[in-house]
Design a protein around this motif. Structure first.
Motif, PDB file in Angstrom:
ATOM      1  N   MET A   1       0.860  -1.182   0.000  1.00  0.00           N
ATOM      2  CA  MET A   1       0.000   0.000   0.000  1.00  0.00           C
ATOM      3  C   MET A   1       0.894   1.229   0.000  1.00  0.00           C
ATOM      4  N   THR A   2       0.589   2.153  -0.872  1.00  0.00           N
ATOM      5  CA  THR A   2       1.346   3.400  -0.921  1.00  0.00           C
ATOM      6  C   THR A   2       0.384   4.571  -0.762  1.00  0.00           C
ATOM      7  N   MET A   3       0.936   5.714  -0.402  1.00  0.00           N
ATOM      8  CA  MET A   3       0.216   6.960  -0.568  1.00  0.00           C
ATOM      9  C   MET A   3       0.921   7.660  -1.723  1.00  0.00           C
ATOM     10  N   ASP A   4       0.355   7.477  -2.916  1.00  0.00           N
ATOM     11  CA  ASP A   4       0.962   8.077  -4.103  1.00  0.00           C
ATOM     12  C   ASP A   4      -0.084   8.250  -5.187  1.00  0.00           C
ATOM     13  N   SER A   5       0.339   8.863  -6.313  1.00  0.00           N
ATOM     14  CA  SER A   5      -0.540   9.062  -7.447  1.00  0.00           C
ATOM     15  C   SER A   5       0.190   8.613  -8.700  1.00  0.00           C
ATOM     16  N   THR A   6      -0.388   8.873  -9.856  1.00  0.00           N
ATOM     17  CA  THR A   6       0.201   8.375 -11.089  1.00  0.00           C
ATOM     18  C   THR A   6       1.583   8.962 -11.357  1.00  0.00           C
ATOM     19  N   ASP A   7       1.889  10.111 -10.778  1.00  0.00           N
ATOM     20  CA  ASP A   7       3.208  10.701 -10.978  1.00  0.00           C
ATOM     21  C   ASP A   7       4.185  10.269  -9.890  1.00  0.00           C
TER      22      ASP A   7
END
Length: 216
Positions: A193-199
């Motif tokens: 699980m990450t806290m990220d977006s497509t960039d």
């Protein structure tokens, strides 16, 4: 990232009973026009190693965003035994124009999760003012099979907002956490699980509410 990082904008307050609201203050619709400054006193944790987290504030002083570039919790595969949990503790100093106080009305978190059948994960955030014995937390669970973006929102009703005390400096602390549990998933399989977006960045946005202090 250490103390002394100054950022213009607005920020913070707590979700429940941490400090008493200032008496006789009146609600306002618009944020203060003057510059607001945020100092990041400290940023620590396995999910926000030095140089991997930053704070930015909206031009209209209604929100601030914390961005992470290396916030990942995982289990299985070649992951280390301690990688199942990652956290980040932000200690923020907020300089607000005289005569105003502030509260965080809501917080938006987003990222990506890949959970094998039988695996699970949680995203948790805790909020408290410096010197307060009370900590408010919100937890959002996820269960596998799951392979998609995720988003979680912590909200507080207007009547229940807790405002920063007028005329008193109190650092505001936000502690976020990601935790992944292998559960009954197949041995050797990987869940994360990450806290990220497509960039590749996570953007966590905190939305602000404002009031005038008594006697302004």
């Amino acid at each position: 990232m250490t103390g002394g990082l100054l950022l213009s904008g607005a920020v913070t307050a707590l979700f429940a009973s941490a400090l008493p609201a200032p008496q006789s203050s009146s609600a306002i619709a618009d944020p203060p026009p003057d510059k607001i400054v945020i100092e990041v006193a400290t940023v620590n944790g396995s999910g926000c190693r030095q140089g991997t987290a930053a704070v930015a504030v909206s031009q209209d002083n209604t929100a601030f965003t914390v961005t992470y570039s290396d916030y990942l919790a995982q289990v299985g595969g070649g992951a280390s035994p301690t990688a199942f949990r990652k956290n980040c503790q932000l200690n923020l100093i907020v300089h607000v124009p005289q005569g105003f106080t502030y509260a965080v009305a809501s917080a938006d978190y987003r990222g990506f999760a890949s959970l094998q059948p039988g695996a699970s994960s949680t995203q948790k955030a805790s909020y408290y003012f410096q010197g307060s014995p009370n900590t408010e937390s919100r937890t959002h669970p996820f269960r596998g099979p799951y392979n998609d973006n995720w988003q979680a929102t912590d909200t507080t009703d207007w009547a229940q907002l807790v405002w920063a005390p007028c005329g008193v400096q109190r650092n505001f602390n936000i502690n976020t956490e990601l935790r992944v549990n292998a559960g009954t998933s197949a041995p050797g399989s990987t869940s994360f699980m990450t806290m990220d977006s497509t960039d590749g960045d996570i953007s966590t946005t905190y939305h602000l509410a404002w009031k005038e202090c008594p006697g302004r």
